[in-house]
Design an enzyme around this catalytic site. Structure first.
Site, PDB file in Angstrom:
ATOM      1  N   CYS A  89       1.096  -1.196  -0.047  1.00 49.03           N
ATOM      2  CA  CYS A  89      -0.075  -0.053  -0.120  1.00 49.03           C
ATOM      3  C   CYS A  89       0.385   1.136   0.133  1.00 49.03           C
ATOM      4  O   CYS A  89       0.110   2.666  -0.414  1.00 49.03           O
ATOM      5  CB  CYS A  89      -1.156  -0.512   1.218  1.00 49.03           C
ATOM      6  SG  CYS A  89      -2.079  -1.919   1.222  1.00 49.03           S
TER       7      CYS A  89
ATOM      8  N   HIS B 121      -3.363   6.962   1.908  1.00 47.23           N
ATOM      9  CA  HIS B 121      -3.626   5.554   1.548  1.00 47.23           C
ATOM     10  C   HIS B 121      -5.051   5.260   1.791  1.00 47.23           C
ATOM     11  O   HIS B 121      -5.514   5.930   3.746  1.00 47.23           O
ATOM     12  CB  HIS B 121      -2.576   4.993   1.779  1.00 47.23           C
ATOM     13  CG  HIS B 121      -2.894   3.181   1.853  1.00 47.23           C
ATOM     14  ND1 HIS B 121      -3.975   3.454   0.447  1.00 47.23           N
ATOM     15  CD2 HIS B 121      -3.739   2.093   2.554  1.00 47.23           C
ATOM     16  CE1 HIS B 121      -4.189   1.563   0.960  1.00 47.23           C
ATOM     17  NE2 HIS B 121      -3.879   0.826   2.005  1.00 47.23           N
TER      18      HIS B 121
ATOM     19  N   ASN C 116     -10.084  -0.541  -0.337  1.00 44.22           N
ATOM     20  CA  ASN C 116      -9.079  -0.533  -0.174  1.00 44.22           C
ATOM     21  C   ASN C 116      -7.572  -0.448  -1.965  1.00 44.22           C
ATOM     22  O   ASN C 116      -7.814  -2.298  -2.564  1.00 44.22           O
ATOM     23  CB  ASN C 116      -7.843  -0.729   0.934  1.00 44.22           C
ATOM     24  CG  ASN C 116      -6.344  -1.022   0.881  1.00 44.22           C
ATOM     25  OD1 ASN C 116      -5.522  -0.872   0.248  1.00 44.22           O
ATOM     26  ND2 ASN C 116      -6.205  -1.474   1.877  1.00 44.22           N
TER      27      ASN C 116
END
Length: 326
Positions: free
Chosen positions: A113, A253, A283
């Site tokens: 990520c 993020h 996500n």
């Protein structure tokens, strides 16, 4: 003095949208449960013919169009992904071939990520050192291909997509203050491999000879995320010689709305300064930061001259932040 300026941004999403209600039809979950704990309402899932590479190519073309730059001018491609089309060659080489800018360096980076920040920082260093003049930095993922769709604790959290930016080297007058002038002002990256077992994929070519599935200990990840992100954001702000209230926008993020809120509160950031797309994208790992940036830039929230703070944390653990003046 050379700085890397963001000239354009673009994004690409799979056609199929999967709502919480659809997932609730096959998992022991509900829309209310998912929204309350994550803020996610829907996600895009790659279908037949849609891969990390095809999404990356589409996002790259959108970013080039936004920048008004011909692909022939690109002399560096750095693509962040944990879900490449193939073990090798790098998915970045597929982008290079599709765009027709053969011959320039093109490679993938893998920091899950945090991957986009690792890729952007790498490209920035190469631009500032004179190894390139115009770069494509891409975050692209198809996490749906590594999810255990029987595990409601992880299957509801992730989606697929790609985001890209065009970076161009530009001379900045000597003596310009660190926080003044356009471009990437400062970045900071970290990793802590001791936390491997909190967020990982349980397979790989050198161990199980399989792709494997994503596994996560959510509570522990949440705790580390809030602490690590608050620390690195504070460090980057201090390094740039500014105060938190000078930041126009934070592009984080997009993992979980609770992490976004807790991190902002810990730093004393106004919630309205935080770009949130987790509700519609979920996500998307390395794609989430550039996707959120492209969305906020396209709708007019982020404008030229704004001071923007990017941040992310991912498996590894890896985490980092970058401060950019548009």
């Amino acid at each position: 003095m050379i700085r890397s300026l963001i000239r354009g941004a673009g994004s690409a999403m799979p056609q199929r949208v999967v709502t919480n209600e659809e997932l609730a039809g096959r998992l022991d979950t509900s829309d209310e449960w998912i929204v309350e704990r994550t803020g996610i309402r829907q996600r895009h899932i790659a279908g037949e013919g849609e891969t990390t590479g095809t999404l990356a190519i589409a996002a790259a073309r959108a970013a080039l169009a936004d920048a008004g730059i011909d692909a022939k001018k690109i002399d560096l491609i750095v693509l962040a992904t944990a879900t490449p089309d193939n073990t090798f060659p790098a998915t970045a080489t597929k982008v290079q071939a599709a765009l027709g800018c053969n011959g320039c360096p093109a490679f993938d980076v893998q920091a899950v990520c945090s991957g986009f920040l690792y890729a952007m920082t790498t490209a920035d260093a190469m631009l500032r050192s004179g190894q390139a003049t115009c770069a494509l930095v891409i975050g692209a993922e198809t996490f749906s291909r590594i999810l255990d769709w029987e595990d409601r604790t992880t299957a509801v959290l992730f989606g697929d997509g790609a985001g890209a930016i065009v970076l161009e080297a530009q001379d900045v007058a000597e003596g310009t203050a660190k926080s003044e002038g356009s471009g990437i002002l400062t970045s900071q990256l970290h990793a802590d491999g001791a936390q491997h077992d909190l967020l990982y994929v349980d397979g790989g070519p050198s161990t199980t000879q399989t792709v494997g599935h994503l596994r996560m200990k959510g509570r522990e990840v949440f705790r580390h995320a809030v602490g690590n992100l608050a620390q690195v954001l504070g460090d980057v702000v201090a390094k740039a010689g500014i105060t938190v209230d000078q930041i126009d926008w934070v592009v984080p993020h997009q993992a979980n709305i609770r992490i976004l809120e807790a991190t902002a509160k810990k730093l004393g950031l106004a919630p309205e300064k935080v770009i949130v797309t987790v509700d519609r994208h979920a996500n998307t790992s390395a794609a989430s930061v550039p996707l959120a940036f492209a969305a906020a830039r396209a709708d007019g929230r982020i404008k030229p001259g704004d001071l923007v703070l990017f941040e992310a944390m991912g498996g590894g653990f890896t985490w980092g932040a970058s401060l950019v003046r548009l």
